[in-house]
Design a protein around this motif. Structure first.
Motif, mmCIF file in Angstrom:
data_model
loop_
_atom_site.group_PDB
_atom_site.id
_atom_site.type_symbol
_atom_site.label_atom_id
_atom_site.label_comp_id
_atom_site.label_asym_id
_atom_site.label_seq_id
_atom_site.Cartn_x
_atom_site.Cartn_y
_atom_site.Cartn_z
ATOM 1 N N GLY A 281 -8.118 -8.664 21.894
ATOM 2 C CA GLY A 281 -8.540 -8.671 20.644
ATOM 3 C C GLY A 281 -7.361 -9.236 19.573
ATOM 4 O O GLY A 281 -6.019 -9.273 20.027
ATOM 5 N N PHE A 282 -7.643 -9.340 18.267
ATOM 6 C CA PHE A 282 -6.825 -9.741 17.333
ATOM 7 C C PHE A 282 -5.759 -8.565 17.035
ATOM 8 O O PHE A 282 -6.233 -7.642 16.426
ATOM 9 C CB PHE A 282 -7.525 -10.090 16.022
ATOM 10 C CG PHE A 282 -6.499 -10.836 15.125
ATOM 11 C CD1 PHE A 282 -6.368 -12.148 15.123
ATOM 12 C CD2 PHE A 282 -6.433 -10.199 13.921
ATOM 13 C CE1 PHE A 282 -5.550 -12.803 13.980
ATOM 14 C CE2 PHE A 282 -5.449 -10.593 12.894
ATOM 15 C CZ PHE A 282 -5.112 -11.942 13.014
ATOM 16 N N ASP B 24 -4.883 -6.130 18.785
ATOM 17 C CA ASP B 24 -5.333 -4.800 19.253
ATOM 18 C C ASP B 24 -4.074 -4.202 20.308
ATOM 19 O O ASP B 24 -4.571 -3.198 20.895
ATOM 20 C CB ASP B 24 -6.574 -4.802 19.844
ATOM 21 C CG ASP B 24 -6.775 -5.866 20.893
ATOM 22 O OD1 ASP B 24 -5.647 -6.600 21.382
ATOM 23 O OD2 ASP B 24 -7.943 -5.782 21.689
ATOM 24 N N LEU C 183 -3.639 -12.372 19.945
ATOM 25 C CA LEU C 183 -4.829 -13.046 18.982
ATOM 26 C C LEU C 183 -6.196 -13.001 19.720
ATOM 27 O O LEU C 183 -7.090 -12.423 19.178
ATOM 28 C CB LEU C 183 -4.274 -14.160 18.468
ATOM 29 C CG LEU C 183 -3.234 -14.252 17.680
ATOM 30 C CD1 LEU C 183 -2.936 -15.767 17.256
ATOM 31 C CD2 LEU C 183 -3.056 -13.440 16.578
ATOM 32 N N THR C 184 -6.026 -13.429 21.044
ATOM 33 C CA THR C 184 -7.377 -13.477 21.708
ATOM 34 C C THR C 184 -6.811 -13.533 23.332
ATOM 35 O O THR C 184 -5.555 -13.345 23.471
ATOM 36 C CB THR C 184 -8.215 -14.684 21.680
ATOM 37 O OG1 THR C 184 -7.493 -15.728 21.909
ATOM 38 C CG2 THR C 184 -8.562 -14.729 20.083
#
Length: 257
Positions: A27-28, A30, A51-52
């Motif tokens: 995830g962003f 994470d 970011l992804t």
């Protein structure tokens, strides 16, 4: 037997848990990774975050350990106040920050396309004389080395400083293999291949015009048409054609969380 089956079941459960964790999408911001690289762009350190699953950012620095080169140069000048030769030292001067974005076209693959920029010092090489070439100290600041139609002037200590400059901002594009933030393990190895667009390298120094005004001049090979040092003319001519710098490195990265 029951204990063995129980241990196998626990092991399989653990493997499935790890596999499931590996398949979890990034995830962003994470996760956070750290990397150390070594290659044509020198030694590098960076932090990375996804970011992804398809994009990641890297920010850090790269530098080349200082390298020095000494040589003796002959001076073809009929001025009796100038020595016939002098010693000079050139030093490589590379230190850049970098901000790079990785794009992974296939979610499960480590192949990536990279775009971004390096930014930092524009003086790629600096050079100065290590022995005096003006015989009369009172003439410091008034005399200098004649290069073509220009005279490179000395400072108050009798030294001449010259440099080779490139652009301070250097856009970068490249390809590579490996995740900026490792996904299937804590530590991984990746590689990058690309180019930095650093502009035309130019030799520059302080010169003095016919009215005694001093200014910084970037030399071209055509400036030395009347100069008899063919090696210097050839070096400047070749440098003007090299507007990109190749980047090839190996990076060891680790996932902090």
């Amino acid at each position: 037997m029951k204990k063995l089956l129980l241990l196998m079941a626990m092991a399989l459960t653990g493997v499935q848990g790890i596999s499931a964790q590996d398949d979890e999408p990034y995830g962003f911001f994470d996760h956070l990774g750290v990397g150390v690289s070594l290659g044509l762009d020198g030694v590098g350190f960076d932090l990375a975050a996804p970011l992804t699953d398809y994009f990641a950012l890297r920010a850090g620095v790269s530098f080349v350990p200082s390298l020095k080169y000494d040589d003796t140069f002959e001076i073809n000048d009929n001025n009796p106040l100038i020595a016939s030769e002098f010693k000079a030292e050139a030093k490589l001067n590379v230190f850049d920050g970098k901000l790079l974005a990785d794009f992974y076209p296939i979610r499960g693959s480590s192949f990536h396309l990279t775009a971004g920029a390096f930014f930092g010092k524009d003086k790629f090489i600096t050079a100065t004389n290590t022995s005096m070439f003006i015989k009369d100290p009172s003439k410091y600041g008034k005399l200098g080395l004649k290069l073509g139609d220009y005279r490179v002037t000395t400072d108050e200590t009798g030294h001449i400083e010259a440099d080779v400059k490139v652009n301070a901002l250097k856009p970068y594009v490249g390809i590579g293999f490996g995740r900026a933030v490792p996904k299937k393990s804590r530590v991984a190895v990746s590689c990058d291949l690309g180019v930095k667009f650093w502009g035309k390298p130019r030799l520059g120094a302080m010169v003095k015009d016919d009215w005694g005004n001093m200014y910084y001049h970037k030399f071209k090979s055509s400036d030395l048409d009347e100069y008899d040092d063919e090696d210097l003319k050839d070096a400047i001519d070749i440098a003007e054609k090299i507007s990109v710098y190749p980047v090839l490195n190996i990076r060891i990265s680790g996932r902090i969380f």
